[in-house]
Design a protein around this motif. Structure first.
Motif, short mmCIF file in Angstrom:
data_model
loop_
_atom_site.label_atom_id
_atom_site.label_comp_id
_atom_site.label_asym_id
_atom_site.label_seq_id
_atom_site.Cartn_x
_atom_site.Cartn_y
_atom_site.Cartn_z
N UNK A 55 20.04 64.79 -72.80
CA UNK A 55 21.51 64.83 -72.69
C UNK A 55 22.16 63.86 -73.67
N UNK A 56 21.56 62.68 -73.86
CA UNK A 56 22.14 61.70 -74.77
C UNK A 56 22.16 62.22 -76.21
N UNK A 57 21.07 62.80 -76.66
CA UNK A 57 21.02 63.33 -78.02
C UNK A 57 22.08 64.41 -78.21
N UNK A 58 22.20 65.31 -77.24
CA UNK A 58 23.22 66.37 -77.33
C UNK A 58 24.63 65.79 -77.32
N UNK A 59 24.83 64.71 -76.56
CA UNK A 59 26.14 64.07 -76.49
C UNK A 59 26.48 63.32 -77.78
N UNK A 89 13.64 66.72 -81.27
CA UNK A 89 13.45 68.15 -81.54
C UNK A 89 13.72 68.99 -80.29
N UNK A 90 13.12 68.68 -79.12
CA UNK A 90 13.49 69.44 -77.93
C UNK A 90 14.97 69.31 -77.58
N UNK A 91 15.54 68.13 -77.82
CA UNK A 91 16.96 67.93 -77.52
C UNK A 91 17.83 68.83 -78.39
N UNK A 92 17.46 68.99 -79.65
CA UNK A 92 18.20 69.90 -80.53
C UNK A 92 18.11 71.34 -80.04
N UNK A 93 16.95 71.72 -79.50
CA UNK A 93 16.80 73.06 -78.94
C UNK A 93 17.72 73.27 -77.74
N UNK A 97 22.97 74.42 -74.98
CA UNK A 97 23.16 74.59 -73.53
C UNK A 97 23.99 73.45 -72.96
N UNK A 98 23.70 72.22 -73.39
CA UNK A 98 24.52 71.07 -72.95
C UNK A 98 25.97 71.28 -73.36
N UNK A 195 6.66 63.99 -84.82
CA UNK A 195 7.12 62.59 -84.78
C UNK A 195 8.43 62.45 -84.04
N UNK A 196 9.31 63.44 -84.18
CA UNK A 196 10.61 63.38 -83.51
C UNK A 196 10.60 64.08 -82.16
N UNK A 197 9.40 64.36 -81.66
CA UNK A 197 9.23 64.84 -80.30
C UNK A 197 8.52 63.80 -79.47
#
Length: 202
Positions: A55-59, A89-93, A97-98, A195-197
């Motif tokens: 949630x933080x990355x999406x925010x 990487x998962x946060x970007x995916x 949705x967020x 690395x970013x996961x």
């Protein structure tokens, strides 16, 4: 006509394999797909932490991307996102949705199922490349994605999104076989994605 049929088959069959991997992910996490917005592993602190990171990355990404690692925890410490797995990487995916208003639990659960499916598909891709046998590929992909280690780590999204490992292996293998620059670029892409996961994966 035969070449057109072969081309169509080459486009359809990977999609079928991907669909089967998604179905296996749903079956292995059942009953999660029945109510992904409310079912959760939130009794586990790691699940809560990973939901927050996603949630933080999406925010933060659309607001202040240069301060992405300055999480809103452990004040006055800086770069607090680096205290844990980055999950970028998962946060970007899951970010769209967020942005559409999905809850952290819903996003986490969708990414969990997607991570299992992508990991199985990546394992399938490597085994199919090596054997030319789709059944062997599906068996290998299933064993890589759905095993005791992964199925007991549902609170650790970074352990489920392990699809970069077989794709990096596939790229390294292609470098040895074909010596093409594009495969070296793909190897760098998959290593960066890992690395970013997760620090464990890299």
């Amino acid at each position: 006509l035969v070449q057109v049929a072969q081309l169509a088959l080459s486009l359809i069959l990977p999609g079928v394999a991907g669909g089967l991997c998604l179905l296996l992910a749903i079956v292995h996490t059942w009953p999660l797909a029945t109510d992904p917005a409310t079912l959760s592993r939130n009794e586990h602190a790691d699940a809560q932490l990973n939901e927050w990171i996603l949630a933080w990355v999406a925010h933060q990404l659309p607001r202040a991307p240069l301060q992405l690692f300055d999480g809103n925890i452990f004040y006055p410490a800086r770069d607090t996102l680096a205290f844990s797995e980055p999950l970028i990487v998962p946060a970007l995916m899951g970010a769209p949705l967020h942005w559409l208003g999905a809850s952290p639990v819903l996003v986490y659960n969708i990414l969990l199922i997607l991570g299992f499916a992508l990991t199985a598909w990546a394992g399938y891709a490597v085994a199919f490349e090596w054997t030319g046998d789709r059944a062997a590929g599906m068996l290998a992909g299933s064993m890589f994605a759905f095993n005791t280690h992964t199925l007991t780590r549902l609170a650790h999204i970074q352990g489920i999104h392990a699809w970069g490992l077989p794709l990096a292996l596939l790229s390294a293998d292609r470098i040895l076989v074909h010596a093409r620059w594009r495969d070296a670029v793909w190897l760098a892409v998959w290593m960066t994605a890992m690395a970013y996961t997760s620090g464990y994966l890299i």
